[in-house]
Design a protein around this motif. Structure first.
Motif, PDB file in Angstrom:
ATOM      1  N   UNK A  58      -4.696  -9.853  15.029  1.00 46.29           N
ATOM      2  CA  UNK A  58      -5.039  -8.475  14.659  1.00 46.29           C
ATOM      3  C   UNK A  58      -6.022  -7.852  15.650  1.00 46.29           C
ATOM      4  N   UNK A 108       1.545   0.335   6.564  1.00 41.45           N
ATOM      5  CA  UNK A 108       0.510  -0.462   7.244  1.00 41.45           C
ATOM      6  C   UNK A 108       1.107  -1.642   8.014  1.00 41.45           C
ATOM      7  N   UNK A 120       2.146  -3.182  17.049  1.00 35.18           N
ATOM      8  CA  UNK A 120       2.496  -3.903  18.282  1.00 35.18           C
ATOM      9  C   UNK A 120       3.527  -5.004  18.020  1.00 35.18           C
ATOM     10  N   UNK A 148      -7.497  -4.808   5.833  1.00 33.64           N
ATOM     11  CA  UNK A 148      -7.187  -5.015   4.424  1.00 33.64           C
ATOM     12  C   UNK A 148      -5.847  -5.756   4.290  1.00 33.64           C
ATOM     13  N   UNK A 149      -4.878  -5.357   5.132  1.00 33.61           N
ATOM     14  CA  UNK A 149      -3.583  -6.038   5.130  1.00 33.61           C
ATOM     15  C   UNK A 149      -3.768  -7.515   5.476  1.00 33.61           C
ATOM     16  N   UNK A 150      -4.564  -7.780   6.499  1.00 32.23           N
ATOM     17  CA  UNK A 150      -4.791  -9.160   6.915  1.00 32.23           C
ATOM     18  C   UNK A 150      -5.420  -9.977   5.788  1.00 32.23           C
ATOM     19  N   UNK A 189      -7.690  -0.321   7.659  1.00 31.90           N
ATOM     20  CA  UNK A 189      -6.572  -0.545   6.740  1.00 31.90           C
ATOM     21  C   UNK A 189      -5.793  -1.797   7.127  1.00 31.90           C
ATOM     22  N   UNK A 190      -5.730  -2.073   8.435  1.00 28.13           N
ATOM     23  CA  UNK A 190      -5.012  -3.268   8.868  1.00 28.13           C
ATOM     24  C   UNK A 190      -5.799  -4.527   8.539  1.00 28.13           C
ATOM     25  N   UNK A 244       0.839  -1.194   0.000  1.00 28.37           N
ATOM     26  CA  UNK A 244       0.000   0.000   0.000  1.00 28.37           C
ATOM     27  C   UNK A 244       0.876   1.246   0.000  1.00 28.37           C
TER      28      UNK A 244
END
Lengths: 258, 266
Positions: B180, A87, A91, B164-166, B161-162, A83
């Motif tokens: 997540x 992203x 953690x 989407x990453x997953x 957005x995370x 992206x």
């Protein structure tokens, strides 16, 4: 080399309360295995939309998109995606971000993660948290994270857009390094003409409203490329020329400039 | 984050300095109190001096009576917290993950949240008897809501957005949850734990005031009836100190597990 990605008569329309907007119209593109494609166009030409469709993040389209002769029906690890922002999971440390859902306790994963950290030049930062990284470093972690899954194609959506000019040039070198070592097929969306010419085997120029392919420009310069060379500048002018044609068309169509 | 393992804080203060800074106010108050009591300015019947309270504490502790009550109280609070908090966490996660669950259960839960514990205490006694059940359940009722609300909020605050990453990385549903959703919601969940622990501890008073024969709350209400004010103060101090310790424990967890955060530290 064989065709890896085959896009045929791809059209995409966004429907909203106010009506429909055609984002992409009749896109045809065949990408060979190991090829480096850059997609360039003014904002609103649907280049990000195209990439999301290839990634399987957007599956509402007309036409066909085939990866290795199989229809793209959803996202998956065979299509790596970078992206515009890194992203990363805030953690997790760098190495755990790269591993993500995979376990670093498995020796083969551990080994590959270490190799990738070397490849994206992040040795010494394995245990750092994302907040401790610069933008360029974080984006390299994201690239390593995608590469760990051995993608057939790496899709990059303006990945260096938020970086300063020097970091950006460095990242382009890193990416070419990775490409030459891993032979991963790349589709790289950008709005930077220099970047498009510097990286590509072929440049796909999109024109907006609706997004269609204006021209596909092959780049036959040898690597490593010099941005100051005459041949590079010649290609650059050729691409700029195509953009000027798009602008002229816009003027005729709308009666006014942008 | 101030989780740095060395002795220095970002502001340059040592831990002992930080501790001393927090102790100034209570210590000054104690000295002031003792002096005023000694001079006869305030009634030692209503405000027994710190020394008298310390003596009462020593006497209760020596007989083992205090320890027994303390043990029972802590067990009640802990059990109530685990039951109510655990269930609250589970419900909060489910409501956070699934809109349908939220629509079905959240309105009811919000109504129950607004019912004061004191109002339902007599009902709990009628339903569950005057034994341990009613007390533990009353504490559990209080501990449920902070964890429910914060777990729910934490999940709804996870960056889309995370997700989407997953999806791009091909996370399974289970991995999405444990790699997540839970870590991203952890700051809120720990805040919920902190509030729930506090409420469980405070809920003891309500629980142990109703027909109880043991616990710190009982010790206090019993002492009050016989005008043994120093013992009441002993109870108050135990509540304050143990409550603070429990809170510190949760904050320690926060420091350890949330050290990745990059926030303003004051």
């Amino acid at each position: 080399m064989s065709t890896l990605l085959d896009i045929r008569q791809l059209s995409k329309t966004f429907h909203s309360g106010k009506g429909s907007v055609s984002a992409l119209q009749n896109i045809n593109l065949a990408v060979k295995e190991g090829e480096f494609i850059t997609v360039i166009g003014p904002s609103g030409c649907g280049k990000s939309t195209l990439l999301k469709i290839v990634a399987g993040l957007d599956v509402e389209y007309d036409g066909s998109v085939k990866l290795n002769d199989r229809d793209v029906t959803g996202p998956g690890i065979e299509k790596g995606f970078i992206f515009q922002e890194p992203r990363l999971f805030p953690w997790l440390t760098v190495e755990k971000n790269i591993a993500a859902d995979l376990s670093l306790h498995k020796p083969e994963i551990r080994k590959k993660v270490d190799e990738l950290i070397e490849l994206v030049r992040l040795k010494g930062f394995e245990k750092s948290y994302p907040r401790e990284l610069s933008g360029g470093m974080a984006q390299r972690v994201a690239i390593a994270r995608a590469l760990l899954r051995n993608p057939k194609v790496l899709l990059l959506d303006e990945p260096f857009g938020a970086l300063d000019a020097f970091t950006r040039a460095h990242m382009q070198e890193v990416l070419l390094d990775i490409w030459q070592q891993n032979k991963t097929t790349m589709i790289f969306v950008t709005h930077d003409i220099d970047e498009a010419v510097f990286l590509a085997n072929r440049i796909v120029i999109l024109k907006p409203r609706p997004g269609t392919v204006q021209k596909i420009v092959p780049v036959e310069l040898l690597f490593p490329r010099k941005k100051s060379s005459a041949a590079f500048q010649e290609l650059r002018f050729k691409v700029i020329g195509e953009f000027e044609k798009i602008e002229e068309l816009e003027l005729v169509d709308n009666g006014a400039g942008i | 984050m101030s989780a740095s393992t060395d002795m220095t804080k970002p502001g340059g203060y040592k831990r002992t300095t930080v501790f001393l800074l927090g102790s100034i106010l209570p210590l000054a108050l104690l000295v002031f109190w003792q002096v005023l009591g000694g001079l006869g300015v305030i009634s030692t019947l209503l405000f027994p001096t710190p020394v008298t309270i310390a003596k009462a504490f020593g006497k209760l502790a020596a007989t083992g009576e205090l320890w027994e009550h303390f043990r029972i109280s802590v067990a009640r609070a802990a059990l109530g917290f685990i039951l109510g908090g655990g269930f609250g966490l589970l419900c909060g996660i489910l409501a956070g993950l699934f809109r349908r669950t939220e629509r079905a259960f959240d309105p009811t839960i919000q109504m129950l949240r607004m019912v004061p514990s004191l109002a339902v205490a007599p009902l709990f006694v009628i339903w569950f008897g005057i034994g341990e059940e009613s007390k533990v359940l009353l504490i559990a009722k209080g501990a449920f809501f902070p964890l429910y609300i914060n777990a729910f909020l934490g999940i709804r605050n996870v960056d889309n957005k995370l997700f989407e990453v997953a999806r791009v990385l091909g996370f399974s549903r289970l991995k999405q949850l444990i790699r997540l959703v839970i870590p991203a919601a952890l700051p809120n969940i720990l805040l919920g734990v902190r509030l729930s622990v506090g409420i469980s501890w405070l809920g003891l008073v309500v629980a142990e005031l109703m027909a109880s024969t043991s616990g710190i709350g009982y010790l206090m209400s019993d002492a009050r009836q016989f005008s043994k004010t120093p013992v009441v103060f002993v109870g108050i101090i135990i509540f304050a100190v143990v409550g603070k310790l429990a809170d510190s424990l949760v904050r320690l967890m926060e420091r350890r597990w949330l050290k990745w955060r990059d926030n303003y530290q004051g």
